[in-house]
Scaffold this motif. Structure first.
Motif, PDB file in Angstrom:
ATOM      1  N   ARG A  60       0.777  -1.372  -0.327  1.00 56.26           N
ATOM      2  CA  ARG A  60      -0.047   0.037   0.140  1.00 56.26           C
ATOM      3  C   ARG A  60       0.944   1.258   0.128  1.00 56.26           C
ATOM      4  NH1 ARG A  60      -3.617  -0.300   4.755  1.00 56.26           N
ATOM      5  NH2 ARG A  60      -5.233  -0.927   3.182  1.00 56.26           N
ATOM      6  N   ARG A  61       1.992   1.143   0.748  1.00 58.03           N
ATOM      7  CA  ARG A  61       2.741   2.439   0.845  1.00 58.03           C
ATOM      8  C   ARG A  61       3.607   2.486  -0.347  1.00 58.03           C
ATOM      9  NH1 ARG A  61       4.387   2.556   7.133  1.00 58.03           N
ATOM     10  NH2 ARG A  61       4.700   0.370   7.005  1.00 58.03           N
ATOM     11  N   LEU A  62       4.643   3.622  -0.269  1.00 57.04           N
ATOM     12  CA  LEU A  62       5.645   3.809  -1.339  1.00 57.04           C
ATOM     13  C   LEU A  62       6.793   3.395  -1.091  1.00 57.04           C
ATOM     14  CD1 LEU A  62       4.415   7.343  -2.762  1.00 57.04           C
ATOM     15  CD2 LEU A  62       3.919   4.955  -3.583  1.00 57.04           C
ATOM     16  N   GLY A 128       2.543   1.253  -3.565  1.00 56.89           N
ATOM     17  CA  GLY A 128       1.282   2.212  -3.848  1.00 56.89           C
ATOM     18  C   GLY A 128       0.003   1.688  -4.228  1.00 56.89           C
ATOM     19  N   THR A 130      -3.149  -1.117  -3.051  1.00 57.01           N
ATOM     20  CA  THR A 130      -3.914  -1.669  -1.948  1.00 57.01           C
ATOM     21  C   THR A 130      -4.755  -2.831  -2.438  1.00 57.01           C
ATOM     22  OG1 THR A 130      -3.924   0.398  -0.718  1.00 57.01           O
ATOM     23  CG2 THR A 130      -5.646  -1.274  -0.213  1.00 57.01           C
ATOM     24  N   TRP A 150      -5.288   1.262  -6.781  1.00 56.52           N
ATOM     25  CA  TRP A 150      -4.002   2.287  -6.456  1.00 56.52           C
ATOM     26  C   TRP A 150      -4.504   2.842  -5.083  1.00 56.52           C
ATOM     27  CZ3 TRP A 150      -0.509   1.266  -9.597  1.00 56.52           C
ATOM     28  CH2 TRP A 150      -0.481   1.131 -10.782  1.00 56.52           C
ATOM     29  N   THR A 151      -3.612   2.987  -4.161  1.00 51.74           N
ATOM     30  CA  THR A 151      -3.822   3.548  -2.841  1.00 51.74           C
ATOM     31  C   THR A 151      -4.451   4.955  -3.056  1.00 51.74           C
ATOM     32  OG1 THR A 151      -2.208   2.187  -2.011  1.00 51.74           O
ATOM     33  CG2 THR A 151      -2.677   4.197  -0.641  1.00 51.74           C
ATOM     34  N   SER A 152      -3.864   5.656  -3.897  1.00 46.35           N
ATOM     35  CA  SER A 152      -4.014   6.938  -3.915  1.00 46.35           C
ATOM     36  C   SER A 152      -5.646   7.279  -4.530  1.00 46.35           C
ATOM     37  CB  SER A 152      -3.083   7.758  -5.196  1.00 46.35           C
ATOM     38  OG  SER A 152      -2.844   7.003  -6.159  1.00 46.35           O
ATOM     39  N   THR A 153      -6.227   6.324  -5.386  1.00 43.03           N
ATOM     40  CA  THR A 153      -7.368   6.308  -5.700  1.00 43.03           C
ATOM     41  C   THR A 153      -8.363   6.042  -4.681  1.00 43.03           C
ATOM     42  OG1 THR A 153      -6.691   5.540  -8.135  1.00 43.03           O
ATOM     43  CG2 THR A 153      -9.208   5.295  -7.468  1.00 43.03           C
ATOM     44  N   GLN A 154      -7.916   5.198  -3.889  1.00 44.69           N
ATOM     45  CA  GLN A 154      -8.782   4.575  -2.751  1.00 44.69           C
ATOM     46  C   GLN A 154      -8.985   5.839  -1.657  1.00 44.69           C
ATOM     47  OE1 GLN A 154      -7.872   1.179  -0.323  1.00 44.69           O
ATOM     48  NE2 GLN A 154      -9.254   0.252  -1.675  1.00 44.69           N
ATOM     49  N   MET A 155      -7.857   6.744  -1.624  1.00 43.87           N
ATOM     50  CA  MET A 155      -7.720   7.555  -0.574  1.00 43.87           C
ATOM     51  C   MET A 155      -8.578   8.922  -1.170  1.00 43.87           C
ATOM     52  SD  MET A 155      -3.594   7.595   0.166  1.00 43.87           S
ATOM     53  CE  MET A 155      -3.494   8.920   1.368  1.00 43.87           C
ATOM     54  N   SER A 156      -8.784   8.852  -2.588  1.00 39.91           N
ATOM     55  CA  SER A 156      -9.522   9.987  -2.968  1.00 39.91           C
ATOM     56  C   SER A 156     -10.912   9.890  -2.828  1.00 39.91           C
ATOM     57  CB  SER A 156      -9.070  10.187  -4.548  1.00 39.91           C
ATOM     58  OG  SER A 156      -9.782   9.094  -5.151  1.00 39.91           O
TER      59      SER A 156
END
Ligand code: 48F
Length: 260
Positions: A60-62, A128, A130, A150-156
């Protein structure tokens, strides 16, 4: 003066897209998907890749390392005990023996050298990303892969469907939350997975229990590291990492045996 090769922006993009997609075309049909690049997941990946299994870690992380980097209260040392020192030696981590069979290691060196060993053995680490679900098949009922986003998509919070990755074995190495086995237990009650939850700390007994209990949870689904403590109701142990490494090695051996 240093002459630096000039590269067109368009070409930079083309190289990145082409070779990323080449990797992903292969990753979608993996032997083993490992969720989480902490110490247990990375150790499992190292032994699986060494045995010739097509192995991918989704993290999940970078960065890789999971709980290694934070050490204990951010102190940059953790403790390892025999026989986990064999694994540290194999990947080249220096250790200070502070009493017979007990070693102190530097967290940055631990992460860097274990990560390098995973990559050199041939496993992919994809950052990055999840994992938020599994896929399953019937007759026999088994876990047959994962859903990734993508973790970033989930976060958005955007509504975007995941992609699916098929695998002969899925390893939950997500640490204390055991996220993958939790979702499988909830969505696939036929698997009969009960999750009692991790107990308070008792390091002296927890280490062996975690290693012994790491392995198959359901057909195609495995646990290692602190995910095992959560799923099997075992005590936690804090910043001693032998069981994380040894459970990763043990589960790799089980998977190699099962998917032969
Ligand atoms: O927590 P973590 O280091 O797992 P571990 O291998 O080791 C535990 C120790 O670090 C420590 C301990 C030792 O005594 O208690 O806590 O069991 O690493 C888990 C990794 O999984 C990632 C997370 O970012 C971390 O790097 N992760 C968790 N859930 C997901 C995930 C997910 N759903 N998808 C992708 N990565």
């Amino acid at each position: 003066q240093i002459r630096i090769k000039q590269v067109d922006e368009k070409k930079i993009s083309q190289y990145i897209i082409k070779y990323t997609m080449e990797d992903w075309m292969s990753i979608v049909d993996s032997d083993v998907v490992i969720v989480g690049a902490g110490p247990s997941g990375m150790t499992a990946a190292y032994y699986l890749a060494k045995a010739g299994k097509k192995t991918v870690i989704f993290e999940r992380r970078l960065s890789f390392g999971g709980g290694i980097g934070g050490g204990a209260m951010n102190f940059h040392k953790v403790v390892i005990e025999t026989p986990a020192n064999e694994i540290m030696e194999e990947v080249g981590v220096k250790m200070k023996e502070v009493e017979e069979g007990v070693f102190v290691v530097d967290t940055a060196e631990f992460m860097a050298k274990l990560g390098a060993a995973v990559v050199d053995a041939g496993a992919k680490i994809i950052h990055g990303v999840t994992v938020d679900d599994v896929i399953f098949r019937e007759d026999p009922l088994r876990v047959a892969g994962v859903a990734v986003e993508w973790t970033s998509t989930q976060m958005s919070g955007l509504h975007v469907d995941p992609l699916f990755i098929s695998a002969k074995a899925v390893l939950d190495a997500t640490g204390h939350d055991s996220e993958i086995i939790s979702v499988a237990a909830r969505k696939l009650p036929e698997l009969n997975i009960q999750i009692p939850g991790e107990k308070s700390a008792y390091s002296e007994i927890a280490e062996e229990l975690v290693v012994m209990n790491s392995g198959k949870v359901a057909e195609g689904l495995y646990s290692s590291g602190m995910a095992t403590a959560e799923v099997r109701g075992l005590p936690r142990m804090g910043p001693i990492f032998g069981a994380m490494l040894l459970s990763g090695r043990k589960v790799a051996e089980d998977i190699i045996h099962d998917i032969r």
